[in-house]
Scaffold this active site. Structure first.
Site, PDB file in Angstrom:
ATOM      1  N   GLU A 168      34.191  40.860  34.693  1.00 13.80           N
ATOM      2  CA  GLU A 168      33.026  41.749  34.607  1.00 13.80           C
ATOM      3  C   GLU A 168      32.945  42.437  33.241  1.00 13.80           C
ATOM      4  OE1 GLU A 168      33.408  44.172  38.137  1.00 13.80           O
ATOM      5  OE2 GLU A 168      33.204  42.402  39.426  1.00 13.80           O
ATOM      6  N   ASN A 194      24.366  51.746  47.657  1.00 13.44           N
ATOM      7  CA  ASN A 194      25.620  52.506  47.778  1.00 13.44           C
ATOM      8  C   ASN A 194      26.122  53.054  46.448  1.00 13.44           C
ATOM      9  OD1 ASN A 194      26.520  50.130  46.699  1.00 13.44           O
ATOM     10  ND2 ASN A 194      27.771  49.526  48.456  1.00 13.44           N
ATOM     11  N   HIS A 229      29.382  50.681  41.726  1.00  9.25           N
ATOM     12  CA  HIS A 229      30.233  49.490  41.828  1.00  9.25           C
ATOM     13  C   HIS A 229      31.500  49.716  41.013  1.00  9.25           C
ATOM     14  CE1 HIS A 229      31.728  45.393  41.220  1.00  9.25           C
ATOM     15  NE2 HIS A 229      31.821  45.725  39.949  1.00  9.25           N
ATOM     16  N   TYR A 271      27.274  39.160  40.852  1.00  9.37           N
ATOM     17  CA  TYR A 271      27.550  39.037  42.286  1.00  9.37           C
ATOM     18  C   TYR A 271      27.641  37.572  42.713  1.00  9.37           C
ATOM     19  CZ  TYR A 271      26.959  44.043  43.352  1.00  9.37           C
ATOM     20  OH  TYR A 271      27.112  45.409  43.448  1.00  9.37           O
ATOM     21  N   LYS A 290      24.677  52.219  39.883  1.00 13.10           N
ATOM     22  CA  LYS A 290      23.580  51.342  40.286  1.00 13.10           C
ATOM     23  C   LYS A 290      22.229  52.079  40.189  1.00 13.10           C
ATOM     24  CE  LYS A 290      26.692  48.892  43.500  1.00 13.10           C
ATOM     25  NZ  LYS A 290      26.794  48.282  44.843  1.00 13.10           N
TER      26      LYS A 290
HETATM   27  N1  LIG Z   1      22.821  45.017  53.556  1.00 12.64           N
HETATM   28  C1  LIG Z   1      24.106  44.634  53.363  1.00 12.64           C
HETATM   29  N2  LIG Z   1      24.600  44.710  52.121  1.00 12.64           N
HETATM   30  C2  LIG Z   1      25.886  44.336  51.932  1.00 12.64           C
HETATM   31  C3  LIG Z   1      26.705  43.852  52.988  1.00 12.64           C
HETATM   32  N3  LIG Z   1      27.935  43.555  52.481  1.00 12.64           N
HETATM   33  C4  LIG Z   1      27.849  43.835  51.169  1.00 12.64           C
HETATM   34  N4  LIG Z   1      26.625  44.280  50.831  1.00 12.64           N
HETATM   35  C5  LIG Z   1      26.132  44.675  49.508  1.00 12.64           C
HETATM   36  O1  LIG Z   1      26.699  43.827  48.535  1.00 12.64           O
HETATM   37  C6  LIG Z   1      27.473  44.586  47.607  1.00 12.64           C
HETATM   38  C7  LIG Z   1      28.689  43.771  47.238  1.00 12.64           C
HETATM   39  O2  LIG Z   1      29.503  43.598  48.393  1.00 12.64           O
HETATM   40  P1  LIG Z   1      31.088  43.721  48.298  1.00 12.64           P
HETATM   41  O3  LIG Z   1      31.537  43.227  46.958  1.00 12.64           O
HETATM   42  O4  LIG Z   1      31.659  43.095  49.502  1.00 12.64           O
HETATM   43  O5  LIG Z   1      31.299  45.309  48.413  1.00 12.64           O
HETATM   44  P2  LIG Z   1      31.909  46.323  47.365  1.00 12.64           P
HETATM   45  O6  LIG Z   1      32.951  45.648  46.526  1.00 12.64           O
HETATM   46  O7  LIG Z   1      32.288  47.556  48.095  1.00 12.64           O
HETATM   47  O8  LIG Z   1      30.640  46.684  46.470  1.00 12.64           O
HETATM   48  P3  LIG Z   1      30.424  46.422  44.907  1.00 12.64           P
HETATM   49  O9  LIG Z   1      31.319  47.410  44.234  1.00 12.64           O
HETATM   50  O10 LIG Z   1      28.973  46.649  44.661  1.00 12.64           O
HETATM   51  O11 LIG Z   1      30.858  45.008  44.599  1.00 12.64           O
HETATM   52  C8  LIG Z   1      27.793  45.885  48.331  1.00 12.64           C
HETATM   53  O12 LIG Z   1      27.985  46.961  47.440  1.00 12.64           O
HETATM   54  C9  LIG Z   1      26.554  46.090  49.182  1.00 12.64           C
HETATM   55  O13 LIG Z   1      25.504  46.689  48.421  1.00 12.64           O
HETATM   56  C10 LIG Z   1      26.139  43.783  54.294  1.00 12.64           C
HETATM   57  O14 LIG Z   1      26.797  43.374  55.265  1.00 12.64           O
HETATM   58  N5  LIG Z   1      24.834  44.183  54.426  1.00 12.64           N
HETATM   59 MG   LIG Z   2      32.522  43.996  45.297  1.00 15.74          MG
END
Ligand SMILES: Nc1nc2c(ncn2[C@@H]2O[C@H](COP(=O)(O)OP(=O)(O)OP(=O)(O)O)[C@@H](O)[C@H]2O)c(=O)[nH]1
Ligand SMILES: [Mg+2]
Length: 138
Positions: free
Chosen positions: A126, A112, A115, A49, A9
């Site tokens: 994807e 973070n 991905h 997303y 990212k």
């Molecule tokens: N600020 C905030 N960001 C969130 C939260 N939950 C998810 N995100 C963001 O949204 C992204 C996608 O969420 P998820 O798909 O649930 O998490 P993930 O699979 O670990 O992350 P990705 O690999 O980026 O998809 C995350 O990587 C975070 O950057 C939250 O509760 N607060």
């Molecule tokens: Mg995810």
């Protein structure tokens, strides 16, 4: 399905962690089959997303993920989908295990760093979003 989609990212690129993350993937023994660098359009970020567009954190996520170039990769190897998720660590870097990428380098739930696809279905979707079949070695 022995392929997954991994994205470094904008903060990973900005913080010069591209080499570190690629090095971990290679040392693990996985293969990088294809790679691109691009700034995501809003449209592509919404597609990537799509499951999160209605979430309260989505505007912040959208602004962040389109804020600079990302490096996208197709990574292959046995069990690579689950293994890459383990190597990433928990979504919130403050909860991620030391030794994981997010645990070692991250501090922000939005920023973070990396991905990785969360299932075979996500990986197929994807990979098709970012690559044409002739771009993937194999
Ligand atoms: N600020 C905030 N960001 C969130 C939260 N939950 C998810 N995100 C963001 O949204 C992204 C996608 O969420 P998820 O798909 O649930 O998490 P993930 O699979 O670990 O992350 P990705 O690999 O980026 O998809 C995350 O990587 C975070 O950057 C939250 O509760 N607060
Ligand atoms: Mg995810």
């Amino acid at each position: 399905m022995n392929k997954t989609y991994v994205m470094l990212k904008p903060d990973a690129v900005e913080r010069r962690l591209v080499g570190e993350v690629i090095s971990r993937i290679e040392k693990k023994g996985f293969t990088i089959e294809a790679m691109t660098m691009e700034v995501l359009t809003e449209e592509k970020a919404r597609e990537h997303y799509s499951e999160h567009v209605e979430k309260p954190f989505f505007p912040e996520l959208l602004e962040y993920i389109t804020s600079g170039p990302v490096v996208g990769m197709v990574v292959s190897g046995p069990g690579v989908i689950q293994a890459m998720r383990t190597m990433l660590g928990a979504t919130d870097p403050l909860e991620a295990e030391p030794g994981s990428i997010r645990g070692d380098f991250g501090y922000s739930k939005t920023m973070n760093l990396v991905h990785a696809s969360d299932s075979g279905e996500s990986a197929s979707r994807e990979i098709a979003l970012y690559f044409t079949t002739d771009q993937i070695c194999d």
